[in-house]
Scaffold this active site. Structure first.
Site, PDB file in Angstrom:
ATOM      1  N   ASP A   1       4.628  17.261  -8.087  1.00  0.00           N
ATOM      2  CA  ASP A   1       4.595  17.208  -9.557  1.00  0.00           C
ATOM      3  C   ASP A   1       3.815  16.007 -10.081  1.00  0.00           C
ATOM      4  O   ASP A   1       3.687  15.835 -11.291  1.00  0.00           O
ATOM      5  CB  ASP A   1       6.025  17.204 -10.119  1.00  0.00           C
ATOM      6  CG  ASP A   1       6.834  15.997  -9.642  1.00  0.00           C
ATOM      7  OD1 ASP A   1       6.283  15.149  -8.909  1.00  0.00           O
ATOM      8  OD2 ASP A   1       8.022  15.899 -10.002  1.00  0.00           O
TER       9      ASP A   1
ATOM     10  N   ASP B   1      -3.021   7.061   6.278  1.00  0.00           N
ATOM     11  CA  ASP B   1      -3.339   7.023   4.843  1.00  0.00           C
ATOM     12  C   ASP B   1      -2.568   5.920   4.130  1.00  0.00           C
ATOM     13  O   ASP B   1      -2.854   5.621   2.967  1.00  0.00           O
ATOM     14  CB  ASP B   1      -3.040   8.380   4.189  1.00  0.00           C
ATOM     15  CG  ASP B   1      -1.628   8.877   4.481  1.00  0.00           C
ATOM     16  OD1 ASP B   1      -1.317   9.074   5.660  1.00  0.00           O
ATOM     17  OD2 ASP B   1      -0.846   9.037   3.540  1.00  0.00           O
TER      18      ASP B   1
ATOM     19  N   GLY C   1      -2.262  12.111  -5.055  1.00  0.00           N
ATOM     20  CA  GLY C   1      -1.625  13.280  -5.645  1.00  0.00           C
ATOM     21  C   GLY C   1      -0.750  12.944  -6.826  1.00  0.00           C
ATOM     22  O   GLY C   1      -0.328  13.815  -7.582  1.00  0.00           O
TER      23      GLY C   1
HETATM   24  P1  AMP Z   1       3.107   9.027   0.676  1.00  0.00           P
HETATM   25  O1  AMP Z   1       4.032   9.552   1.718  1.00  0.00           O
HETATM   26  O2  AMP Z   1       3.819   8.479  -0.535  1.00  0.00           O
HETATM   27  O3  AMP Z   1       2.108   8.074   1.219  1.00  0.00           O
HETATM   28  O4  AMP Z   1       2.332  10.296   0.124  1.00  0.00           O
HETATM   29  C1  AMP Z   1       1.575  11.132   0.932  1.00  0.00           C
HETATM   30  C2  AMP Z   1       0.729  12.026   0.084  1.00  0.00           C
HETATM   31  O5  AMP Z   1       1.537  12.878  -0.735  1.00  0.00           O
HETATM   32  C3  AMP Z   1      -0.205  11.301  -0.858  1.00  0.00           C
HETATM   33  O6  AMP Z   1      -1.416  11.992  -0.887  1.00  0.00           O
HETATM   34  C4  AMP Z   1       0.506  11.370  -2.170  1.00  0.00           C
HETATM   35  O7  AMP Z   1      -0.382  11.281  -3.261  1.00  0.00           O
HETATM   36  C5  AMP Z   1       1.169  12.726  -2.089  1.00  0.00           C
HETATM   37  N1  AMP Z   1       2.359  12.789  -2.935  1.00  0.00           N
HETATM   38  C6  AMP Z   1       3.527  12.158  -2.735  1.00  0.00           C
HETATM   39  N2  AMP Z   1       4.405  12.435  -3.710  1.00  0.00           N
HETATM   40  C7  AMP Z   1       3.791  13.267  -4.574  1.00  0.00           C
HETATM   41  C8  AMP Z   1       4.168  13.921  -5.795  1.00  0.00           C
HETATM   42  N3  AMP Z   1       5.372  13.768  -6.341  1.00  0.00           N
HETATM   43  N4  AMP Z   1       3.254  14.723  -6.389  1.00  0.00           N
HETATM   44  C9  AMP Z   1       2.044  14.894  -5.858  1.00  0.00           C
HETATM   45  N5  AMP Z   1       1.622  14.310  -4.722  1.00  0.00           N
HETATM   46  C10 AMP Z   1       2.481  13.500  -4.068  1.00  0.00           C
HETATM   47 MG    MG Z   2       0.706   6.967   0.649  1.00  0.00          MG
END
Ligand code: AMP
Ligand code: MG
Length: 468
Positions: free
Chosen positions: A117, A240, A89
């Protein structure tokens, strides 16, 4: 000479429902914060002299020749709850170099951004830079950090914060959740293509999904054991964030523990302690069970596959226990285990827990024979120490073993926070200092005394946050 990155993009050749082709979104004023020249050399990247060009490319403003940018699709169990679609994302895979993924993180919105974002601020970017490189120096499998670029934009979190983009290098970004999304969609052809790709990249010696599962289980068991051996708490072991390669990935709310306690948790969103320090050995088994489930559709006989895979998963706790025991004993200088050694090691941990002894410094002090200072209740420590000394008479070179098993320096949370606070004001000196010191985590010297010191009460970091 202009920047040259010798791309060969195998993921982009997979069926296109596994990703979305999307370019990084350009940023206002890219400025290079950090660049890992030795890593660039290892990857065969040349022409890295022009820092403005590095800023443009690794900030996402210029797509380099040979790149084929895409956001990867995946799903995952987040804190045990199934999320049928996640995906990159806020990241794009630029492509692959020398077998490694080059991924920009914080590079703008993608079709998988949901409400996000697509951006990151410099805090988590520099944090991942420092901690992932520290993990590498500790000898623990991990993604690496190639570049950090300030975007010249502010992003909105609780407050306005300066934006940044991290370039992450990984032997792949294939996650348990990448298999899960295809299995959940009953896309057997896609699942097969992903499986063949993952086998070719990571486990060319495995012939079938059962052997593949076994190989991933072994790597993940070794990884979690290594994390625990240095007091590392990943913080968000969702499926993930669990890489098939066995590398540590996603340094969001991770932290190294100071005082030893098995239930230590830092992540502000981990209210139940699901991903607490000692829980990691249980959670990784749960994650591997999810991988096993996702691999079943690849097998000709589902019932037989379930029986076989269940066997592999059921053996994992014993595998972890063996690895952990061996690792913990090495930390106290024992390489020829005897039946009574388990009690010796657990008595030490019990004492450390009760007295709130610093995890890293206690083991480092055992190496140098100064551990008594780490304990307040010496009446408890002295008899243990005497017993341990007697036991070590039966080992060949315990000091040598301990020196390689017990780092003196870890990236302590309060030092990371201090580094980030300085970077926000434009001062990168603490970052450079931390990077230099953490490159040799087994070497002690007077210059790093303050970096070795546990936090004072006022410095203690109580909670860490996802990098969002
Ligand atoms: P994470 O907890 O960092 O592993 O993120 C979990 C999911 O949320 C993943 O699919 C990321 O790509 C998405 N994600 C986290 N932060 C953002 C952001 N600021 N904008 C878009 N997607 C995000
Ligand atoms: Mg992640």
């Amino acid at each position: 000479m202009a920047l040259q990155i010798p791309f060969d993009n195998s993921y982009a050749r997979l069926p296109d429902r596994l990703f979305a082709r999307v370019a990084p979104v350009p940023v206002a004023a890219p400025e290079l914060l950090a660049f890992n020249h030795p890593l660039a050399r290892e990857l065969g990247i040349t022409g890295t002299e022009d820092i403005d060009e590095l800023a443009r490319v690794f900030g996402g403003n210029t797509v380099p020749d040979g790149a084929d940018p895409l956001a990867q699709l995946y799903a995952g169990h987040q804190f045990g709850h199934w999320n049928p679609q996640l995906g990159d994302g806020r990241a794009v895979l630029l492509g692959e170099v020398a077998g490694f993924d080059l991924q920009l993180k914080g590079s703008g919105r993608t079709p998988y951004s949901r409400n996000g974002d697509g951006r990151a601020w410099i805090g988590p970017v520099l944090r991942e830079f420092v901690v992932s490189e520290a993990m590498h120096a500790l000898g623990i499998p991990t993604t690496r950090a190639l570049a950090a670029v300030a975007t010249g934009e502010t992003i909105r979190r609780e407050t306005e914060l300066p934006g940044a983009v991290l370039t992450r290098v990984a032997s792949s970004h294939i996650r348990v959740g990448t298999f899960q999304v295809l299995a959940a969609r009953q896309d057997i052809e896609g699942l097969r293509a992903l499986f063949d790709h993952a086998v070719a990249r990571h486990f060319p010696e495995t012939r079938d999904p059962g052997e593949f599962l076994q190989a991933v289980v072994r790597r993940q068991a070794a990884l979690v054991t290594q994390w625990m051996s240095v007091g590392f708490i990943h913080g968000v072991m969702n499926t993930d964030n669990c890489a098939i390669s066995g590398e540590t990935i996603d340094y969001g709310p991770c932290a190294f523990m100071d005082a030893y306690h098995p239930m230590t948790v830092f992540s502000s969103i981990d209210r139940s302690g699901r991903y607490a320090y000692a829980a990691q050995a249980d959670i990784i088994v749960w994650n591997m069970a999810q991988l096993a489930t996702a691999l079943v559709p690849l097998m000709p006989d589902a019932d037989a596959a379930v029986t076989r895979f269940t066997g592999i998963i059921h053996e994992m706790p014993a595998l972890l226990q063996d690895m952990w025991t061996g690792t913990l004993l090495r930390k106290i200088g024992i390489v020829h285990p005897q039946p009574e050694d388990d009690a010796l090691a657990t008595d030490l941990l019990q004492m450390m827990m009760e007295q709130g002894a610093d995890f890293t410094n206690t083991f480092a002090a055992l190496t140098t024979g100064t551990a008594r200072d780490q304990f307040t209740d010496r009446d408890a420590f002295d008899p243990w120490f005497a017993k341990w000394q007697t036991r070590l008479e039966r080992e060949d070179a315990p000091q040598e073993v301990m020196r390689t098993a017990n780092p003196v320096l870890i990236p302590r949370n309060h030092r990371i926070e201090e580094m980030i606070a300085a970077a926000v004001t434009g001062d990168m000196a603490p970052f450079s200092r931390l990077m230099a010191a953490l490159a040799a985590p087994f070497d002690d010297n007077a210059e790093i005394a303050d970096l070795r010191r546990p936090p004072a009460e006022a410095e203690r970091v109580r909670a860490t946050f996802c990098g969002t």
